[in-house]
Enzyme design. Structure first.
Site, short mmCIF file in Angstrom:
data_model
loop_
_atom_site.label_atom_id
_atom_site.label_comp_id
_atom_site.label_asym_id
_atom_site.label_seq_id
_atom_site.Cartn_x
_atom_site.Cartn_y
_atom_site.Cartn_z
N LYS A 13 6.40 -32.34 -21.10
CA LYS A 13 7.58 -31.71 -21.72
C LYS A 13 7.27 -30.29 -22.22
O LYS A 13 8.00 -29.35 -21.94
CB LYS A 13 8.08 -32.55 -22.91
N ARG A 88 14.11 -39.04 -30.41
CA ARG A 88 13.14 -40.05 -30.01
C ARG A 88 13.56 -41.45 -30.47
O ARG A 88 12.80 -42.41 -30.26
CB ARG A 88 11.77 -39.73 -30.61
N ARG A 127 -6.06 -32.75 -23.05
CA ARG A 127 -5.16 -31.64 -23.44
C ARG A 127 -5.86 -30.71 -24.43
O ARG A 127 -6.56 -31.14 -25.35
CB ARG A 127 -3.89 -32.21 -24.07
N ARG A 160 -5.80 -31.54 -30.27
CA ARG A 160 -4.99 -32.14 -31.34
C ARG A 160 -5.66 -33.40 -31.87
O ARG A 160 -6.20 -34.18 -31.09
CB ARG A 160 -3.59 -32.50 -30.79
N ARG A 171 0.85 -44.13 -29.93
CA ARG A 171 1.97 -43.25 -29.58
C ARG A 171 2.73 -43.77 -28.37
O ARG A 171 3.96 -43.70 -28.32
CB ARG A 171 1.45 -41.83 -29.34
P1 ADP Z 1 3.83 -35.35 -27.58
O1 ADP Z 1 3.29 -34.08 -27.03
O2 ADP Z 1 2.85 -36.44 -27.63
O3 ADP Z 1 5.12 -35.78 -26.95
P2 ADP Z 1 4.85 -34.11 -30.02
O4 ADP Z 1 4.08 -32.88 -30.23
O5 ADP Z 1 6.22 -33.98 -29.50
O6 ADP Z 1 4.01 -35.13 -29.13
O7 ADP Z 1 4.89 -34.94 -31.38
C1 ADP Z 1 3.71 -35.18 -32.13
C2 ADP Z 1 4.03 -36.14 -33.27
O8 ADP Z 1 5.04 -35.56 -34.12
C3 ADP Z 1 4.58 -37.50 -32.86
O9 ADP Z 1 3.56 -38.42 -32.54
C4 ADP Z 1 5.33 -37.90 -34.14
O10 ADP Z 1 4.45 -38.33 -35.13
C5 ADP Z 1 5.94 -36.58 -34.57
N1 ADP Z 1 7.27 -36.33 -33.96
C6 ADP Z 1 7.60 -35.36 -33.07
N2 ADP Z 1 8.89 -35.45 -32.72
C7 ADP Z 1 9.41 -36.50 -33.41
C8 ADP Z 1 10.69 -37.12 -33.48
N3 ADP Z 1 11.75 -36.67 -32.77
N4 ADP Z 1 10.83 -38.19 -34.31
C9 ADP Z 1 9.81 -38.66 -35.04
N5 ADP Z 1 8.58 -38.14 -35.01
C10 ADP Z 1 8.37 -37.06 -34.21
P1 ADP Z 2 4.07 -33.45 -23.56
O1 ADP Z 2 4.63 -32.22 -24.24
O2 ADP Z 2 5.10 -34.22 -22.79
O3 ADP Z 2 3.29 -34.32 -24.49
P2 ADP Z 2 2.23 -31.58 -22.24
O4 ADP Z 2 3.11 -30.58 -21.59
O5 ADP Z 2 1.53 -31.17 -23.47
O6 ADP Z 2 3.03 -32.97 -22.46
O7 ADP Z 2 1.17 -32.06 -21.14
C1 ADP Z 2 0.15 -33.01 -21.45
C2 ADP Z 2 -1.16 -32.59 -20.76
O8 ADP Z 2 -1.03 -32.74 -19.34
C3 ADP Z 2 -1.54 -31.12 -20.97
O9 ADP Z 2 -2.94 -31.05 -21.06
C4 ADP Z 2 -1.02 -30.40 -19.72
O10 ADP Z 2 -1.81 -29.27 -19.39
C5 ADP Z 2 -1.16 -31.49 -18.66
N1 ADP Z 2 -0.07 -31.46 -17.66
C6 ADP Z 2 1.25 -31.22 -17.89
N2 ADP Z 2 1.95 -31.31 -16.74
C7 ADP Z 2 1.07 -31.63 -15.77
C8 ADP Z 2 1.19 -31.88 -14.34
N3 ADP Z 2 2.37 -31.82 -13.71
N4 ADP Z 2 0.06 -32.18 -13.67
C9 ADP Z 2 -1.14 -32.26 -14.30
N5 ADP Z 2 -1.31 -32.05 -15.63
C10 ADP Z 2 -0.23 -31.74 -16.36
#
Ligand code: ADP
Ligand code: ADP
Ligand code: ZN
Length: 216
Positions: A13, A88, A127, A160, A171
């Site tokens: 995302k 979420r 990541r 992170r 998660r």
């Molecule tokens: P990811 O990259 O794993 O999708 P995010 O960076 O979006 O994670 O979120 C990291 C953490 O922040 C989540 O594990 C949760 O604790 C909190 N968080 C983020 N967005 C939300 C949401 N919409 N509702 C509740 N908690 C959230």
């Molecule tokens: P989210 O925001 O959904 O948690 P991220 O965009 O942070 O996910 O991506 C999670 C990890 O996977 C990062 O280390 C990113 O560089 C890698 N990644 C994202 N998209 C791809 C893809 N299409 N193929 C391989 N690795 C990816």
């Protein structure tokens, strides 16, 4: 254009959002980034959020919804926004519909990135994020030109604290129990579009871009 990116942790995302906001010129609103910033600054919001984020649990709805309500009311959201990681839960989605209607907006597209659980684990544990600009990398799948240095701003990369194997399990469970049911919510509204998030980063971007342009 008002867009939501959905998908489990690690689906891509944030990576895709960085690119899509460049193309469509809308603000990127990430609740995860908002919590991490507040935690770093040690604000009351950050202190509260930390209790949940550190355990891999979702932050309570009242807190999260309040942040998004405030953010969407800012003038730069008038021409559109990209929500990454919100909503979420079903109650967050219902609150978003309410906020949007108060602000005379509607959600145009919900893009769901799907990725198999084993691949998510590899993505999250590898990541790395830039301390200065927040750009996202992966040690194997999307490495920077120079190890631990951001290509865009030369900032230092870090891991992170919730990207450990143990926290990732929690998660992913939170996602399955609380977030996955939302797919049905948006499917019923007729605005959900599925994208295979296992493809190459550029391929995924191209497919999302076509969907948003109404070309696919
Ligand atoms: P990811 O990259 O794993 O999708 P995010 O960076 O979006 O994670 O979120 C990291 C953490 O922040 C989540 O594990 C949760 O604790 C909190 N968080 C983020 N967005 C939300 C949401 N919409 N509702 C509740 N908690 C959230
Ligand atoms: P989210 O925001 O959904 O948690 P991220 O965009 O942070 O996910 O991506 C999670 C990890 O996977 C990062 O280390 C990113 O560089 C890698 N990644 C994202 N998209 C791809 C893809 N299409 N193929 C391989 N690795 C990816
Ligand atoms: Zn950077």
């Amino acid at each position: 254009m008002n867009i939501i990116f959905m998908g489990p942790p690690g689906a891509g995302k944030g990576t895709q959002a960085e690119r899509i906001v460049d193309e469509f010129k809308v603000p990127h609103i990430s609740t995860g980034d908002a919590f991490r910033l507040a935690m770093k600054q040690g604000t009351p919001l950050g202190v509260e959020a930390k209790k949940y984020v550190d355990q891999g649990l979702l932050v309570p709805d009242e807190i999260t919804i309040g942040i998004v309500r405030e953010r969407l009311s800012q003038p730069d959201c008038d021409t559109g926004f990209l929500l990454d990681g919100f909503p979420r839960t079903i109650s967050q989605a219902e609150a978003l519909d309410q906020i949007a209607s108060e602000l005379n907006k509607k959600i145009d597209h919900v893009i769901n990135l799907s990725v198999d659980r084993n691949l998510l684990l590899a993505r999250l544990t590898g990541r790395r994020i830039c301390k200065s600009c927040g750009a996202t990398y992966h040690i194997l799948f999307n490495p920077p030109a120079q190890e631990l240095v951001c290509d865009k701003c030369s900032g230092e990369l870090y891991q992170r604290s919730d990207d450990t194997e143990e926290k990732v399990g929690t998660r992913l469970d939170e996602y399955i129990n609380k977030t996955a049911p939302l797919l049905e919510y948006y499917r019923n509204q007729g605005i959900l579009r599925e994208v295979n998030g296992e493809q190459e980063i550029n391929t995924v971007t191209a497919q999302i871009s076509s969907l948003l342009r109404g070309l696919a």
